[in-house]
Design a protein around this motif. Structure first.
Motif, PDB file in Angstrom:
ATOM      1  N   THR A   1       0.826  -1.207   0.000  1.00 34.06           N
ATOM      2  CA  THR A   1       0.000   0.000   0.000  1.00 34.06           C
ATOM      3  C   THR A   1       0.855   1.249   0.000  1.00 34.06           C
ATOM      4  O   THR A   1       1.729   1.410   0.857  1.00 34.06           O
TER       5      THR A   1
ATOM      6  N   GLY B   1       0.840   5.469   0.246  1.00 36.30           N
ATOM      7  CA  GLY B   1       0.084   6.636   0.670  1.00 36.30           C
ATOM      8  C   GLY B   1       0.561   7.856  -0.089  1.00 36.30           C
ATOM      9  O   GLY B   1       1.753   7.990  -0.391  1.00 36.30           O
TER      10      GLY B   1
ATOM     11  N   ARG C   1      -4.887   6.257  -0.321  1.00 30.83           N
ATOM     12  CA  ARG C   1      -4.147   4.997  -0.297  1.00 30.83           C
ATOM     13  C   ARG C   1      -4.276   4.341  -1.667  1.00 30.83           C
ATOM     14  O   ARG C   1      -5.354   4.364  -2.255  1.00 30.83           O
TER      15      ARG C   1
END
Length: 200
Positions: free
Chosen positions: A49, A51, A156
């Motif tokens: 993931t 950001g 995200r």
């Protein structure tokens, strides 16, 4: 990405390291107004993931929540003259490069998630400036921080597809690849030269 299988890069830890070290790239998505791109600083939130944040007024921001996004990072690149291989007149020019594409679902964060992303990005970049004392968002007047947080949106990117390319002359004989790397070194393209010397 380049179709030649010799250039396919599937080493996820190495890709993560490149993204971490670079910390910046382009996020593409389809919108009702056509394809759009935003240039964004990024940080790993976990192994799969990324950001990032955008200005609220960015034309892409209002279309991202729930959309499929494609993050693209360009690493070192260099033009390679066919003369540098030393293998005869039948070579042609090419461009060697490192690139990463990470595709997945984009979701908007809440304010706490946005602050966590801002803190993580600044920490990742500030630690490289040591021994300078690290700047933190906590040093900013709370009223100014509150205003800042209304002007940007955190997101995200949950990665579902990883595509990497290391096009470093792996399809050439070692001697030809190393000869081209030496020539690039003399041209000041040290990062590409080093990558080509380490290519297998």
């Amino acid at each position: 990405m380049h179709p030649h299988p010799a250039f396919r890069w599937e080493d996820r830890p190495a890709i993560r390291d490149l993204v971490r070290e670079t910390g910046f790239g382009a996020l593409f998505a389809a919108t009702p107004d056509g394809p759009r791109v935003a240039h964004v600083p990024v940080v790993w939130l976990d192994d799969d993931t990324l950001g990032f944040h955008l200005a609220r007024g960015n034309g892409l921001a209002r279309h991202l929540d729930g959309a499929t996004g494609l993050f693209n990072l360009q690493g070192p690149d260099a033009y390679v003259s066919p003369d540098w291989y030393g293998t005869g007149p039948d070579e042609v020019p090419t461009w060697n490069y490192v690139a990463v594409e990470l595709e997945g679902r984009v979701s908007r964060t809440d304010e706490a998630g946005l602050v966590a992303i801002l803190d993580a990005i600044s920490h990742e970049q500030e630690r490289r400036l040591a021994p300078k004392p690290e700047w933190t968002l906590g040093k900013v007047d709370p009223a100014k921080t509150a205003k800042l947080l209304t002007a940007i949106i955190g997101f995200r990117l949950d990665i579902q597809a990883w595509r990497g390319t290391l096009k470093l002359g792996q399809n050439k004989p070692d001697a030809a690849r190393l000869s081209a790397a030496d020539a690039l070194e003399t041209q000041g393209r040290r990062a590409m030269a080093a990558l080509m010397r380490g290519a297998k």
